[in-house]
Design a protein around this motif. Structure first.
Motif, PDB file in Angstrom:
ATOM      1  N   UNK A 119      11.196  -3.716 -73.766  1.00  0.00           N
ATOM      2  CA  UNK A 119      11.093  -5.153 -73.480  1.00  0.00           C
ATOM      3  C   UNK A 119       9.949  -5.439 -72.525  1.00  0.00           C
ATOM      4  N   UNK A 120       9.844  -4.632 -71.466  1.00  0.00           N
ATOM      5  CA  UNK A 120       8.747  -4.801 -70.519  1.00  0.00           C
ATOM      6  C   UNK A 120       7.409  -4.487 -71.170  1.00  0.00           C
ATOM      7  N   UNK A 121       7.330  -3.415 -71.924  1.00  0.00           N
ATOM      8  CA  UNK A 121       6.075  -3.059 -72.577  1.00  0.00           C
ATOM      9  C   UNK A 121       5.641  -4.082 -73.606  1.00  0.00           C
ATOM     10  N   UNK A 122       6.597  -4.683 -74.306  1.00  0.00           N
ATOM     11  CA  UNK A 122       6.266  -5.727 -75.287  1.00  0.00           C
ATOM     12  C   UNK A 122       5.615  -6.929 -74.608  1.00  0.00           C
ATOM     13  N   UNK A 123       6.171  -7.353 -73.478  1.00  0.00           N
ATOM     14  CA  UNK A 123       5.595  -8.489 -72.752  1.00  0.00           C
ATOM     15  C   UNK A 123       4.202  -8.156 -72.222  1.00  0.00           C
ATOM     16  N   UNK A 125       2.014  -5.945 -73.483  1.00  0.00           N
ATOM     17  CA  UNK A 125       1.063  -5.848 -74.591  1.00  0.00           C
ATOM     18  C   UNK A 125       0.663  -7.222 -75.108  1.00  0.00           C
ATOM     19  N   UNK A 126       1.623  -8.109 -75.287  1.00  0.00           N
ATOM     20  CA  UNK A 126       1.297  -9.448 -75.774  1.00  0.00           C
ATOM     21  C   UNK A 126       0.491 -10.243 -74.747  1.00  0.00           C
ATOM     22  N   UNK A 127       0.781 -10.044 -73.457  1.00  0.00           N
ATOM     23  CA  UNK A 127       0.024 -10.767 -72.422  1.00  0.00           C
ATOM     24  C   UNK A 127      -1.422 -10.293 -72.364  1.00  0.00           C
ATOM     25  N   UNK A 128      -1.635  -8.990 -72.311  1.00  0.00           N
ATOM     26  CA  UNK A 128      -2.997  -8.478 -72.235  1.00  0.00           C
ATOM     27  C   UNK A 128      -3.794  -8.812 -73.498  1.00  0.00           C
ATOM     28  N   UNK A 129      -3.153  -8.756 -74.655  1.00  0.00           N
ATOM     29  CA  UNK A 129      -3.860  -9.054 -75.899  1.00  0.00           C
ATOM     30  C   UNK A 129      -4.204 -10.530 -76.016  1.00  0.00           C
ATOM     31  N   UNK A 130      -3.274 -11.400 -75.668  1.00  0.00           N
ATOM     32  CA  UNK A 130      -3.524 -12.835 -75.790  1.00  0.00           C
ATOM     33  C   UNK A 130      -4.599 -13.302 -74.820  1.00  0.00           C
ATOM     34  N   UNK A 239      11.283   1.983 -85.082  1.00  0.00           N
ATOM     35  CA  UNK A 239      11.559   2.946 -84.014  1.00  0.00           C
ATOM     36  C   UNK A 239      10.261   3.440 -83.374  1.00  0.00           C
ATOM     37  N   UNK A 240       9.242   3.682 -84.180  1.00  0.00           N
ATOM     38  CA  UNK A 240       7.954   4.109 -83.632  1.00  0.00           C
ATOM     39  C   UNK A 240       7.328   3.010 -82.777  1.00  0.00           C
ATOM     40  N   UNK A 241       7.365   1.769 -83.261  1.00  0.00           N
ATOM     41  CA  UNK A 241       6.791   0.658 -82.494  1.00  0.00           C
ATOM     42  C   UNK A 241       7.519   0.463 -81.166  1.00  0.00           C
ATOM     43  N   UNK A 246       7.804   1.015 -75.208  1.00  0.00           N
ATOM     44  CA  UNK A 246       8.504   1.608 -74.064  1.00  0.00           C
ATOM     45  C   UNK A 246       7.563   2.458 -73.221  1.00  0.00           C
ATOM     46  N   UNK A 247       6.636   3.154 -73.851  1.00  0.00           N
ATOM     47  CA  UNK A 247       5.673   3.955 -73.099  1.00  0.00           C
ATOM     48  C   UNK A 247       4.793   3.065 -72.237  1.00  0.00           C
ATOM     49  N   UNK A 248       4.380   1.917 -72.761  1.00  0.00           N
ATOM     50  CA  UNK A 248       3.582   0.973 -71.977  1.00  0.00           C
ATOM     51  C   UNK A 248       4.363   0.483 -70.768  1.00  0.00           C
ATOM     52  N   UNK A 249       5.637   0.157 -70.949  1.00  0.00           N
ATOM     53  CA  UNK A 249       6.455  -0.269 -69.821  1.00  0.00           C
ATOM     54  C   UNK A 249       6.693   0.836 -68.814  1.00  0.00           C
TER      55      UNK A 249
END
Length: 385
Positions: A119-123, A125-130, A239-241, A246-249
């Motif tokens: 959840x943390x890594x998803x936020x 990734x989307x923040x840095x990309x946007x 599962x891979x995504x 999770x690794x980013x978080x």
């Protein structure tokens, strides 16, 4: 009288029963000697025997866990090689790296799966990309922004990155599996994955406008799906995504923001993406006319720049779009209409792909010694047809 030599003829004179008992005695003696030598060898290799017994005891004890125990990460060669292969920060422990490879479908305990880290890594990734897309190309249409976001951090891209990193999948999750494998419960064959379709084949969500995507849909412009039942299983791609997120978080939590942003730049922004190929204009000449009217430019006019073989089987026309004395775009085609459409398309791409000379993102202000912030260019937006 000579003495009898019993050693020469005793084997032939003795009865068969005596000979059998004698052989049995010799066999028992030899087996006892062999058994004693085995015991001696075992006593000599007691440390090795204890090591094997301890490993067997650990394996039998780990069978009761749905995922590998935390201490098993320190003995995993696959996990250590993955840590070194990705040049992960030294402050990221192997135990946390192993947790990023445990999906919620494999272990429902939130203290041991990667759901919170994802959840943390998803936020992140989307923040840095946007912020990268909006500050680098401030005039991009929103549909192109959605496509670029999906190309950078979409589930298919993250799954492909996981394969490139060499992350292998575990056949079945369990406590005895090496922590270096991605642990998840596979979807049974025949399971319907698209929950947005009805029985008659029509989609429940029929919204098509860009405004509805901004308000109701996710960061990729896709309808938000309900929470999936992890007890049934998840696809391998999902599962891979999730493990990559999770690794980013995990990097952000253990090594801080600079390490997480560096990891994002090295593994995500470094991927080549031709944004000019993401445009899809249905009527570029009409959109260009409306754009010029909004920006108070002169009305665009198409003019022939050059041509060859008009009366041949393969003519070529080069047409330019002019607004007053300024040429907005140029295109070539086999007909005047095709050349005009390509010229209008080139003019629109030249407008929407504008990029400032010195691009700065808001997250750069978090760095030490950052220069004062200059507001980023904010465009009026795309032409709404």
């Amino acid at each position: 009288m000579k003495r009898l030599q019993l050693q020469r003829w005793s084997s032939t004179v003795l009865s068969p029963r005596a000979r059998t008992s004698n052989r049995l005695h010799q066999h028992l003696c030899s087996s006892s000697l062999r058994h004693q030598s085995t015991v001696a060898a075992v006593q000599e290799s007691t440390p090795e025997l204890k090591y094997r017994l301890n490993n067997a005891h650990k394996r039998s004890a780990n069978l009761q866990y749905p995922s590998p125990p935390v201490n098993a990460a320190l003995d995993s060669a696959k996990l250590a090689s993955l840590h070194a292969r990705l040049y992960l920060p030294s402050r990221l422990p192997l135990q946390t790296l192993a947790r990023t490879l445990v999906d919620a479908s494999a272990d429902s305990n939130v203290d041991f799966n990667n759901e919170s880290l994802a959840t943390l890594g998803h936020d992140l990734l989307t923040y840095y990309t946007s912020e990268h897309l909006l500050c680098t190309y401030p005039r991009l249409p929103l549909s192109v922004v959605f496509a670029a976001m999906y190309a950078y951090v979409g589930p298919k891209t993250l799954a492909a990155m996981s394969k490139e990193w060499g992350v292998d999948l575990a056949t079945l999750p369990g406590g005895e599996v090496d922590p270096g494998y991605l642990q998840f419960k596979r979807v049974p064959p025949g399971t319907v994955l698209d929950a947005e379709t009805e029985q008659n084949g029509k989609r429940k969500n029929w919204r098509k406008t860009v405004t509805s995507k901004v308000v109701y849909d996710d960061e990729f412009g896709d309808p938000i799906k309900g929470s999936s039942n992890s007890s049934v299983g998840v696809p391998a791609e999902l599962a891979r995504a999730t493990s990559v997120r999770a690794l980013m978080g995990a990097i952000y939590l253990h090594a801080g923001r600079p390490a997480a942003k560096l990891f994002f730049e090295q593994h995500f922004l470094s991927r080549s993406l031709n944004i000019s190929q993401l445009f899809n204009f249905s009527q570029p000449a009409r959109d260009l006319t409306r754009l010029c009217a909004r920006e108070n430019f002169e009305k665009p006019v198409a003019k022939i720049i050059s041509e060859t073989g008009r009366l041949s089987r393969h003519p070529v026309f080069v047409v330019g779009i002019f607004s007053g004395q300024d040429k907005l775009g140029e295109g070539a085609g086999a007909s005047l209409l095709e050349a005009r459409e390509r010229a209008a398309l080139a003019a629109l791409k030249g407008w929407y792909l504008y990029s400032p000379l010195n691009v700065r993102v808001p997250s750069s202000m978090e760095e030490e010694g950052a220069s004062p912030w200059n507001p980023a260019h904010v465009d009026l937006g795309e032409v709404i047809s």
